[in-house]
Design an enzyme around this catalytic site. Sequence first.
Site, PDB file in Angstrom:
ATOM      1  N   ASP A  35       0.877  -1.180   0.000  1.00 15.45           N
ATOM      2  CA  ASP A  35       0.000   0.000   0.000  1.00 15.45           C
ATOM      3  C   ASP A  35       0.910   1.224   0.000  1.00 15.45           C
ATOM      4  O   ASP A  35       2.071   1.150   0.399  1.00 15.45           O
ATOM      5  CB  ASP A  35      -0.886   0.021   1.259  1.00 15.45           C
ATOM      6  CG  ASP A  35      -2.143   0.879   1.081  1.00 15.45           C
ATOM      7  OD1 ASP A  35      -3.245   0.305   1.034  1.00 15.45           O
ATOM      8  OD2 ASP A  35      -2.018   2.116   0.978  1.00 15.45           O
ATOM      9  N   ASN A  54       4.409   2.115  -4.421  1.00 12.55           N
ATOM     10  CA  ASN A  54       3.451   2.336  -5.500  1.00 12.55           C
ATOM     11  C   ASN A  54       3.366   1.113  -6.408  1.00 12.55           C
ATOM     12  O   ASN A  54       4.379   0.595  -6.885  1.00 12.55           O
ATOM     13  CB  ASN A  54       3.926   3.554  -6.309  1.00 12.55           C
ATOM     14  CG  ASN A  54       2.873   4.042  -7.270  1.00 12.55           C
ATOM     15  OD1 ASN A  54       2.042   3.284  -7.750  1.00 12.55           O
ATOM     16  ND2 ASN A  54       2.915   5.333  -7.554  1.00 12.55           N
ATOM     17  N   TYR A 155     -14.103   5.826 -12.375  1.00 12.63           N
ATOM     18  CA  TYR A 155     -13.913   4.620 -11.557  1.00 12.63           C
ATOM     19  C   TYR A 155     -14.735   3.452 -12.122  1.00 12.63           C
ATOM     20  O   TYR A 155     -14.235   2.331 -12.252  1.00 12.63           O
ATOM     21  CB  TYR A 155     -14.339   4.957 -10.125  1.00 12.63           C
ATOM     22  CG  TYR A 155     -14.401   3.815  -9.159  1.00 12.63           C
ATOM     23  CD1 TYR A 155     -13.248   3.232  -8.643  1.00 12.63           C
ATOM     24  CD2 TYR A 155     -15.630   3.333  -8.703  1.00 12.63           C
ATOM     25  CE1 TYR A 155     -13.315   2.197  -7.717  1.00 12.63           C
ATOM     26  CE2 TYR A 155     -15.710   2.308  -7.773  1.00 12.63           C
ATOM     27  CZ  TYR A 155     -14.548   1.745  -7.285  1.00 12.63           C
ATOM     28  OH  TYR A 155     -14.626   0.725  -6.365  1.00 12.63           O
TER      29      TYR A 155
HETATM   30  N1  SER Z   1     -18.102   2.445  -2.622  1.00 15.29           N
HETATM   31  C1  SER Z   1     -17.588   2.730  -3.914  1.00 15.29           C
HETATM   32  C2  SER Z   1     -17.607   4.188  -4.187  1.00 15.29           C
HETATM   33  O1  SER Z   1     -18.492   4.839  -3.693  1.00 15.29           O
HETATM   34  C3  SER Z   1     -18.377   2.050  -4.974  1.00 15.29           C
HETATM   35  O2  SER Z   1     -17.816   0.813  -5.210  1.00 15.29           O
HETATM   36  O3  SER Z   1     -16.784   4.658  -4.910  1.00 15.29           O
END
Ligand code: SER
Length: 339
Positions: A35, A54, A155
């Site tokens: 981490d 990293n 994401y």
């Molecule tokens: N808990 C995460 C987020 O809110 C979703 O996978 O980014």
Amino acid sequence: MRKKVVFITGASGEVGHALIEHLAAQGNVDLLTMDLRPLPPNIKKHVVEHVEGNLLDKILLARIVTQYEIDAIFHLAALLSTSSEFTPAIAHEVNVEGTRGLLQLAAEQSQWRNKPIQFIFPSSIAVYGMPQIAHSKGLYQRVREWEWNQPRTMYGCNKLYCEMLGNYFTHHYRQLAAESPVSVDFRSVRFPGLISAVTVPTGGTSDYAPEMLHAAAQGKPYGCFVREDARIPFMAMPDAAHALLQLANAPQENLTQTVYNVRAFSLTAGEIRERVLNAFPDVEITYDVHEKRQAIIDSWPGDLDDSSARQDWGWKPQYDADRSFDEYLIPNISKRYAN
Ligand code: SER
């Protein structure tokens, strides 16, 4: 001789914390963790070595491979959905490039060892993107894995693509070679929002639930950044660790897909508020809606269909909403902030 280890990235995060405790309780496995941050002392005692560094550092990864024989990888490191919107290019580097590099490492290890190295990957409800039209979320209650895969966050895009990469490395890597090499055994669960009694998330969009709870337990007021009627599925953290381990332990021949939805319960922000106020009646919980974060939550389904996980590897949450709040969250959070 190199030491055989299970390698956990993102180990200092919320899921890492829970997973390490579960793996340590199972015993008979040596853990190597990584981490950017140090490992909290209460979990550091369970690991052989913690590498502070990293994931994108190739030389560091090469050092790890020289020193250890990696038996399985739990790749938890990622920038969450809200953080990723502020730094999309970095999010892509960490979430996608980091994962691709590790998959490559796992594929090479698989060839050296002549056996598939397991690669366990937490994906997310963020891979879904429901259209922003009135009631669309209400019309499609429990979404299947292949439906609405049109994420609106960086994401979500990263997680969806990494699921595909994992499937590629497992089933099609070097498919034009004369002989198909042994490759990775990639397995992934799509988590709903996660709530832990011992850690607080950073940078997620489902964070209003754990933030509300942890603020209330400390007697602090909280302004919830989504509307009262915002609904998504959630899961208590012990179930998240349990899901990862149960999927890792499932016989390969039982698995019909590489990516599985898992769910435990689905609540609106208002219902969470009610449960929190039952436990901590004197705190003030208001709504201070952030329209843009609300739009992300509106794009995530109200619930997930996890029948494939139930069928293929016997997934069943141990904590429904009542048990999560009454037996896990409220008592442990109360204890945590008691002094
Ligand atoms: N808990 C995460 C987020 O809110 C979703 O996978 O980014």
